[in-house]
Scaffold this active site. Structure first.
Site, mmCIF file in Angstrom:
data_model
loop_
_atom_site.group_PDB
_atom_site.id
_atom_site.type_symbol
_atom_site.label_atom_id
_atom_site.label_comp_id
_atom_site.label_asym_id
_atom_site.label_seq_id
_atom_site.Cartn_x
_atom_site.Cartn_y
_atom_site.Cartn_z
ATOM 1 N N HIS A 177 29.114 34.623 43.527
ATOM 2 C CA HIS A 177 30.105 34.109 44.572
ATOM 3 C C HIS A 177 30.342 35.167 45.680
ATOM 4 O O HIS A 177 29.583 36.061 45.784
ATOM 5 C CB HIS A 177 31.361 33.956 43.711
ATOM 6 C CG HIS A 177 31.852 35.067 43.064
ATOM 7 N ND1 HIS A 177 32.719 36.099 43.744
ATOM 8 C CD2 HIS A 177 32.119 35.470 41.901
ATOM 9 C CE1 HIS A 177 33.067 36.908 43.014
ATOM 10 N NE2 HIS A 177 32.670 36.735 41.763
ATOM 11 N N HIS A 192 27.509 47.728 43.891
ATOM 12 C CA HIS A 192 28.809 48.005 43.914
ATOM 13 C C HIS A 192 29.060 49.776 44.100
ATOM 14 O O HIS A 192 29.905 49.784 44.912
ATOM 15 C CB HIS A 192 29.478 47.419 42.709
ATOM 16 C CG HIS A 192 29.925 46.020 42.674
ATOM 17 N ND1 HIS A 192 30.503 45.615 43.660
ATOM 18 C CD2 HIS A 192 29.754 45.012 41.789
ATOM 19 C CE1 HIS A 192 31.044 44.249 43.364
ATOM 20 N NE2 HIS A 192 30.564 43.809 42.394
ATOM 21 N N ALA A 211 43.072 41.086 56.039
ATOM 22 C CA ALA A 211 43.055 41.100 57.524
ATOM 23 C C ALA A 211 43.712 42.328 57.702
ATOM 24 O O ALA A 211 44.717 42.912 57.377
ATOM 25 C CB ALA A 211 44.132 39.972 57.892
ATOM 26 N N ARG A 250 54.247 34.500 46.954
ATOM 27 C CA ARG A 250 53.292 35.270 47.454
ATOM 28 C C ARG A 250 53.910 36.128 48.361
ATOM 29 O O ARG A 250 54.674 35.644 49.327
ATOM 30 C CB ARG A 250 52.246 34.249 48.234
ATOM 31 C CG ARG A 250 51.507 33.408 47.159
ATOM 32 C CD ARG A 250 50.283 33.956 46.604
ATOM 33 N NE ARG A 250 49.226 34.343 47.585
ATOM 34 C CZ ARG A 250 48.562 33.740 48.068
ATOM 35 N NH1 ARG A 250 48.755 32.330 47.929
ATOM 36 N NH2 ARG A 250 47.591 34.075 48.952
ATOM 37 N N SER A 292 46.542 37.586 56.637
ATOM 38 C CA SER A 292 45.275 36.983 57.191
ATOM 39 C C SER A 292 45.525 35.966 58.033
ATOM 40 O O SER A 292 46.418 34.742 57.919
ATOM 41 C CB SER A 292 44.320 36.667 56.161
ATOM 42 O OG SER A 292 44.992 35.887 55.126
#
Length: 547
Positions: free
Chosen positions: A11, A128, A393, A422, A503
């Site tokens: 992904h 990674h 962001a 959130r 963001s």
């Protein structure tokens, strides 16, 4: 040496370009295709390549596919084994592997002029590891944790003089990343996408199931770990995407989060001892985006410094694969910032405003103009410089707001169309950080949580999470002079050295990347000012109403 890195297999497809050891460009495909995460993480999508991101990386450097010395693909199909043998219930995993084997031909078709013989397979966890361990100047231990790679879900190692020594790895099906994905799915969220929602939800619960989880999930003496099967429904009823969120769901999230932190801390300590006590730990893999766990490792672990790759998820393996192959030819330049995506000149931005027929001004200082609107409790769409690589962001594609208004969190979540539990995060000038927060410093990539000092919690309530923490971005004048100027002016006007930063996107959509996308968001959401480069577009002037 010119190396293009490619992530495509699971992904968050992405591309990155490294030229003579210097990172030139890096971007996720979602920023071009406008499809969140680029694609769904299923075997049937493994053939999809970051064609647009790769083409842009080359174009930005004035290169053609035939100019490349290598293409580094962040998965090695030669290491794979049958999914059933690995203990994975995925009857179509062989399709993913077959697509990976054919990647050289797929890439040659997507990038005409590329010799398929130039494609190099880099093991997923090595990619990674390189994205983190080769990003810092000093030798470091490295800890990689994610859902899965070819046959494993973890790597512990050490970088000395740019060379990786692998110390341990945990074979599948045991996976802390898959554990968290399973929980995400059980709680009604989208796995491989919404794990950060679970982390936020955890703060609202109590870890009632921690004793049981300690029996089922634990670190081992060999540097690996065990994750036994968990009957989630016996702990909390499965929730549908639109279902009610209950205390039991929050308690389950809290319990898994707490156990994840404990096991990650055990692994970090084991790695420290096995690596001979290095001062620095570098981290990557999707699990390293868990900023609560990162903060705990930094606070309670044995390292003097913990550095996390800002594109720690699979998108970062494009960069890591390119760095790993580049390192074979010579030293690579340490990571200097996440602003590696597309950018536009002032002339190009003005042409876009004129094309959209939006009324705009060019104030003497866009930073001061932004601070004035923020001080008046307005919301600002802040679009500056090159876009960020990774999910955070960091002052280039941001929504900004006043931290002192108790209702700001609700307003911002309404603007973005997301859940009200959130949290929203603060940015602060580096020189003011210690006056307001306790915790990891510096924190330029917003990858740790910090305690908000008690005397400041009532002054900046919008950025204080239910547990008294905030995920802070420290802003340094040398690297982010415009953002630092805006913060300084906001403090002069309000006495508050903090601004809300989240963001620049709405729920389910990738972060804004182009000027046109920024204008579209501005036109469709209750945003008071669009700060597009040096230009200011006020809602009142453009549409009437607002500030």
């Amino acid at each position: 040496m010119r190396v293009l890195g490619i992530n495509a297999i699971f992904h968050d497809p992405a591309a990155a370009l490294v030229v003579d050891g210097q990172v030139v460009a890096a971007a996720e495909e979602e920023r071009f295709s406008r499809r969140k995460h680029g694609k769904r993480p299923v075997p049937f999508s493994a053939w999809e390549l970051p064609e647009l991101a790769a083409a842009w990386c080359l174009e930005s450097a004035g290169l053609k596919p035939g100019d490349l010395d290598a293409v580094a693909y962040s998965f090695d199909p030669g290491l794979t084994r049958d999914a059933a043998e690995l203990g994975l219930a995925d009857p179509w995993d062989h399709l993913r592997v077959d697509y990976a084997r054919r990647a050289p031909q797929f890439l040659a078709a997507a990038l005409p002029g590329l010799d398929p013989e130039q494609v190099r397979f880099v093991p997923h966890h090595v990619a990674h590891a390189a994205s983190a361990g080769l990003a810092v100047e000093e030798d470091s231990a490295v800890l990689v944790l994610d859902g899965r790679g070819e046959v494993a879900s973890h790597l512990s190692g050490v970088y000395r003089d740019g060379e990786l020594t692998v110390l341990a790895g945990q074979g599948l099906p045991h996976s802390l990343g898959l554990l968290y994905e399973d929980l995400t799915r059980h709680l009604g969220f989208l796995h491989s996408s919404d794990e950060y929602k679970v982390m936020a939800l955890a703060s609202f619960g109590t870890p009632k199931f921690l004793p049981l989880l300690r029996e089922l999930v634990h670190a081992n003496d060999d540097g690996g770990f065990t994750v036994e099967r968990i009957d989630w429904s016996a702990l909390a009823k499965a929730r549908s995407a639109e279902g009610e969120m209950t205390d039991a769901h929050a308690d389950l999230a809290s319990s898994v989060q707490a156990r994840l932190e404990e096991v990650m801390l055990d692994l970090a300590r084991w790695t420290y001892d096995a690596a001979g006590g290095p001062k620095t730990l570098t981290m990557a893999g999707g699990t390293a985006l868990n900023c609560v766990a990162n903060a705990r490792i930094a606070a309670q672990g044995p390292y003097e410094r913990v550095w996390v790759q800002p594109a720690a998820g699979d998108s970062g393996t494009a960069l890591g694969a390119a760095l790993s192959v580049s390192r074979e030819a010579g030293p690579v330049v340490p990571f200097t910032g996440a602003d590696l995506g597309r950018g536009w000149s002032d002339e190009e931005l003005e042409a876009e405003l004129q094309r959209a027929a939006l009324p705009y001004t060019r104030p003497e200082s866009i930073a001061a103009e932004t601070a004035r609107v923020l001080a008046d409790n307005g919301i600002v769409a802040w679009y500056q410089g090159r876009s960020e690589y990774g999910p955070r962001a960091l002052g280039h594609r941001s929504l900004l707001a006043h931290p002192g208004d108790q209702d700001t969190q609700t307003r911002m979540n309404n603007v973005k169309g997301r859940e009200q539990f959130r949290p929203i995060a603060p940015m602060v000038r580096a020189e003011r950080f210690a006056d307001i927060f306790d915790g990891v410093y510096p924190s330029p990539y917003m990858l740790f949580v910090h305690q908000v000092k008690p005397e400041w919690r009532d002054r900046i309530p919008a950025v204080v999470h239910v547990d008294g923490t905030a995920r802070v971005q420290t802003v340094h004048t040398g690297s982010e002079p415009l953002v630092a100027e805006m913060l300084a002016e906001f403090e002069r006007l309000t006495g508050l050295p903090v601004v809300v930063n989240t963001s620049l996107n709405t729920a389910g959509r990738p972060m804004v990347d182009t000027p046109r996308e920024a204008m579209e968001l501005f036109g469709s959401a209750p945003v008071d000012l669009l700060a597009l480069g040096p230009f200011a577009v006020h809602r009142a002037a453009a549409f009437g109403g607002g500030r």
